[in-house]
Design a protein around this motif. Structure first.
Motif, PDB file in Angstrom:
ATOM      1  N   LEU A  13       2.036  16.018  -1.244  1.00 16.93           N
ATOM      2  CA  LEU A  13       1.769  17.127  -0.324  1.00 16.93           C
ATOM      3  C   LEU A  13       2.724  18.298  -0.546  1.00 16.93           C
ATOM      4  O   LEU A  13       2.331  19.449  -0.425  1.00 16.93           O
ATOM      5  CB  LEU A  13       1.842  16.643   1.118  1.00 16.93           C
ATOM      6  N   ALA A  14       3.978  18.002  -0.879  1.00 18.78           N
ATOM      7  CA  ALA A  14       4.922  19.095  -1.146  1.00 18.78           C
ATOM      8  C   ALA A  14       4.703  19.646  -2.557  1.00 18.78           C
ATOM      9  O   ALA A  14       5.283  20.658  -2.920  1.00 18.78           O
ATOM     10  CB  ALA A  14       6.353  18.609  -0.978  1.00 18.78           C
ATOM     11  N   ASP A  15       3.898  18.933  -3.336  1.00 15.96           N
ATOM     12  CA  ASP A  15       3.519  19.361  -4.679  1.00 15.96           C
ATOM     13  C   ASP A  15       4.714  19.470  -5.626  1.00 15.96           C
ATOM     14  O   ASP A  15       4.832  20.434  -6.387  1.00 15.96           O
ATOM     15  CB  ASP A  15       2.759  20.700  -4.595  1.00 15.96           C
ATOM     16  N   THR A  16       5.615  18.493  -5.539  1.00 12.55           N
ATOM     17  CA  THR A  16       6.740  18.476  -6.489  1.00 12.55           C
ATOM     18  C   THR A  16       6.218  18.094  -7.873  1.00 12.55           C
ATOM     19  O   THR A  16       5.178  17.449  -8.004  1.00 12.55           O
ATOM     20  CB  THR A  16       7.816  17.468  -6.041  1.00 12.55           C
ATOM     21  N   LEU A  18      -9.102  27.198  -1.740  1.00  9.77           N
ATOM     22  CA  LEU A  18      -8.122  27.948  -0.947  1.00  9.77           C
ATOM     23  C   LEU A  18      -6.837  28.168  -1.749  1.00  9.77           C
ATOM     24  O   LEU A  18      -6.519  27.378  -2.633  1.00  9.77           O
ATOM     25  CB  LEU A  18      -7.804  27.184   0.347  1.00  9.77           C
ATOM     26  N   PRO A  19      -6.094  29.236  -1.422  1.00 10.14           N
ATOM     27  CA  PRO A  19      -4.847  29.508  -2.156  1.00 10.14           C
ATOM     28  C   PRO A  19      -3.851  28.346  -2.008  1.00 10.14           C
ATOM     29  O   PRO A  19      -3.752  27.760  -0.923  1.00 10.14           O
ATOM     30  CB  PRO A  19      -4.293  30.769  -1.470  1.00 10.14           C
ATOM     31  N   PRO A  20      -3.095  28.043  -3.087  1.00  3.61           N
ATOM     32  CA  PRO A  20      -2.167  26.909  -3.075  1.00  3.61           C
ATOM     33  C   PRO A  20      -1.173  26.942  -1.911  1.00  3.61           C
ATOM     34  O   PRO A  20      -0.870  25.900  -1.325  1.00  3.61           O
ATOM     35  CB  PRO A  20      -1.418  27.040  -4.406  1.00  3.61           C
ATOM     36  N   GLU A  21      -0.674  28.110  -1.551  1.00  2.00           N
ATOM     37  CA  GLU A  21       0.322  28.181  -0.483  1.00  2.00           C
ATOM     38  C   GLU A  21      -0.295  27.805   0.879  1.00  2.00           C
ATOM     39  O   GLU A  21       0.345  27.162   1.702  1.00  2.00           O
ATOM     40  CB  GLU A  21       0.960  29.582  -0.442  1.00  2.00           C
ATOM     41  N   VAL A  69      -0.961  23.765   5.209  1.00  4.59           N
ATOM     42  CA  VAL A  69      -1.845  22.877   5.986  1.00  4.59           C
ATOM     43  C   VAL A  69      -1.450  21.420   5.758  1.00  4.59           C
ATOM     44  O   VAL A  69      -1.343  20.630   6.707  1.00  4.59           O
ATOM     45  CB  VAL A  69      -3.327  23.093   5.597  1.00  4.59           C
ATOM     46  N   SER A  70      -1.190  21.077   4.490  1.00  7.83           N
ATOM     47  CA  SER A  70      -0.868  19.689   4.141  1.00  7.83           C
ATOM     48  C   SER A  70       0.396  19.217   4.842  1.00  7.83           C
ATOM     49  O   SER A  70       0.434  18.128   5.415  1.00  7.83           O
ATOM     50  CB  SER A  70      -0.657  19.549   2.626  1.00  7.83           C
ATOM     51  N   VAL A  71       1.447  20.046   4.792  1.00  9.49           N
ATOM     52  CA  VAL A  71       2.730  19.655   5.386  1.00  9.49           C
ATOM     53  C   VAL A  71       2.585  19.534   6.908  1.00  9.49           C
ATOM     54  O   VAL A  71       3.004  18.545   7.510  1.00  9.49           O
ATOM     55  CB  VAL A  71       3.847  20.665   5.023  1.00  9.49           C
ATOM     56  N   THR A 100      -2.797  21.411  18.594  1.00  9.22           N
ATOM     57  CA  THR A 100      -3.683  22.297  17.845  1.00  9.22           C
ATOM     58  C   THR A 100      -2.817  23.222  16.989  1.00  9.22           C
ATOM     59  O   THR A 100      -1.899  23.866  17.506  1.00  9.22           O
ATOM     60  CB  THR A 100      -4.538  23.142  18.809  1.00  9.22           C
ATOM     61  N   MET A 101      -3.119  23.277  15.705  1.00  9.66           N
ATOM     62  CA  MET A 101      -2.390  24.173  14.803  1.00  9.66           C
ATOM     63  C   MET A 101      -3.388  24.998  14.014  1.00  9.66           C
ATOM     64  O   MET A 101      -4.484  24.519  13.686  1.00  9.66           O
ATOM     65  CB  MET A 101      -1.555  23.373  13.807  1.00  9.66           C
ATOM     66  N   ARG A 102      -3.000  26.235  13.716  1.00  7.65           N
ATOM     67  CA  ARG A 102      -3.834  27.057  12.857  1.00  7.65           C
ATOM     68  C   ARG A 102      -2.983  27.671  11.761  1.00  7.65           C
ATOM     69  O   ARG A 102      -1.880  28.147  12.001  1.00  7.65           O
ATOM     70  CB  ARG A 102      -4.471  28.193  13.645  1.00  7.65           C
ATOM     71  N   VAL A 103      -3.528  27.642  10.557  1.00  8.29           N
ATOM     72  CA  VAL A 103      -2.905  28.341   9.438  1.00  8.29           C
ATOM     73  C   VAL A 103      -3.861  29.439   9.019  1.00  8.29           C
ATOM     74  O   VAL A 103      -5.015  29.159   8.649  1.00  8.29           O
ATOM     75  CB  VAL A 103      -2.640  27.368   8.257  1.00  8.29           C
ATOM     76  N   ASN A 104      -3.419  30.676   9.136  1.00  5.09           N
ATOM     77  CA  ASN A 104      -4.283  31.815   8.794  1.00  5.09           C
ATOM     78  C   ASN A 104      -4.515  31.899   7.286  1.00  5.09           C
ATOM     79  O   ASN A 104      -3.586  31.703   6.510  1.00  5.09           O
ATOM     80  CB  ASN A 104      -3.676  33.118   9.296  1.00  5.09           C
ATOM     81  N   ILE A 105      -5.722  32.214   6.926  1.00  5.37           N
ATOM     82  CA  ILE A 105      -6.038  32.346   5.496  1.00  5.37           C
ATOM     83  C   ILE A 105      -5.776  33.771   5.029  1.00  5.37           C
ATOM     84  O   ILE A 105      -5.286  34.002   3.941  1.00  5.37           O
ATOM     85  CB  ILE A 105      -7.495  31.918   5.214  1.00  5.37           C
TER      86      ILE A 105
END
Lengths: 108, 141
Positions: A61-64, B35-38, B43-45, B135-140
């Motif tokens: 997930l941190a993409d190391t 979606l962009p990597p960042e 979202v993943s973290v 509830t969390m939102r990450v803006n695109i």
């Protein structure tokens, strides 16, 4: 430098190398997984002594670019198999975290 | 994509070793959506931290993710013990995790702070004895 090139140096040996061509952008050191998750950047080599299966999710997930197991830490075979499946590079070393960091600062 | 794509995951509270599977799966889905990597990383973290919290503290729960044109929304719902003092729980370093959880590298008191750091919006709705919904939102854009 790629993970494969790093694995070929004297102090490391590969545990899994499914994406050896991945470029190493820097280094992060830490064992508290949430801390690592929050602070490590994409592409960094992550040095740790943690050996439970959760390191795979954090690395993914941190993409190391790779996990570096320091100080002779080993993994259970099941974790190694999962890492291959999830395409996570893992190297190991007998050296201390400090020695590994010093070595990496010279070559990356 | 105007109505959004929805994804639903059950988070197993019994199996700590598989914790994070929903987040890893979601990461794959977001990659496929291009979606962009960042954004994917954030979202993943955020989702992983929430997932781990549900496993550690609440015996599991459910994760619903809604991907719209403008944001990725993650809703984590559990029927756990609830959060007694949300303000205290939000402080970096505050943790109620057990020693066995800490020995696995968790319980550093970074879960909720990381979720806030990596999302653009976060709301915690919690009632002691009933459960918690985050509830969390990450803006695109």
């Amino acid at each position: 430098m790629t993970v494969k090139e790093l694995a070929e140096t004297d102090i490391f040996s590969p545990v899994t190398l499914p994406c050896g061509g991945r470029e190493i952008s820097g280094v992060y050191i830490g064992d508290l997984l949430s801390w690592v998750m929050g602070r490590a950047s994409s592409g960094q080599a992550w040095i740790t002594i943690m050996s439970n299966v959760n390191i795979l999710a954090v690395a993914s997930l941190a993409d190391t670019s790779c996990i570096i197991l320091a100080e002779g830490v080993t993994l259970e075979q099941e974790i190694i198999d999962t890492a291959r499946e999830k395409e996570i590079n893992i190297l190991k070393s007998e050296k201390s975290i400090y020695d590994i960091a010093v070595f990496l600062s010279k070559i990356i | 994509m105007s109505e959004g794509l929805t994804f639903h995951f059950n988070v197993d509270g019994e199996d700590f070793t598989s914790a994070g599977q929903a987040s890893v799966m979601m990461k794959k889905n977001l990659r496929q959506l291009g979606l962009p990597p960042e954004i994917i990383r954030r979202v993943s973290v955020a989702m992983y931290e929430g997932e781990i919290n549900m496993v550690i503290h609440a015996g599991g729960g459910v994760a619903d993710v809604n991907v719209t044109e403008n944001y990725v929304e993650i809703i984590l719902t559990d029927s756990g013990p609830g959060i007694k003092d949300i303000e205290q729980a939000m402080q970096e370093g505050f943790s109620t995790a057990t020693d066995s959880i800490r020995s696995l590298g968790f319980g550093a008191g970074m879960g909720l702070p990381n979720m806030k750091r990596y999302s653009d919006y976060m709301h915690i709705d919690s009632e002691v004895g009933k459960g918690t919904t985050i509830t969390m939102r990450v803006n695109i854009n």
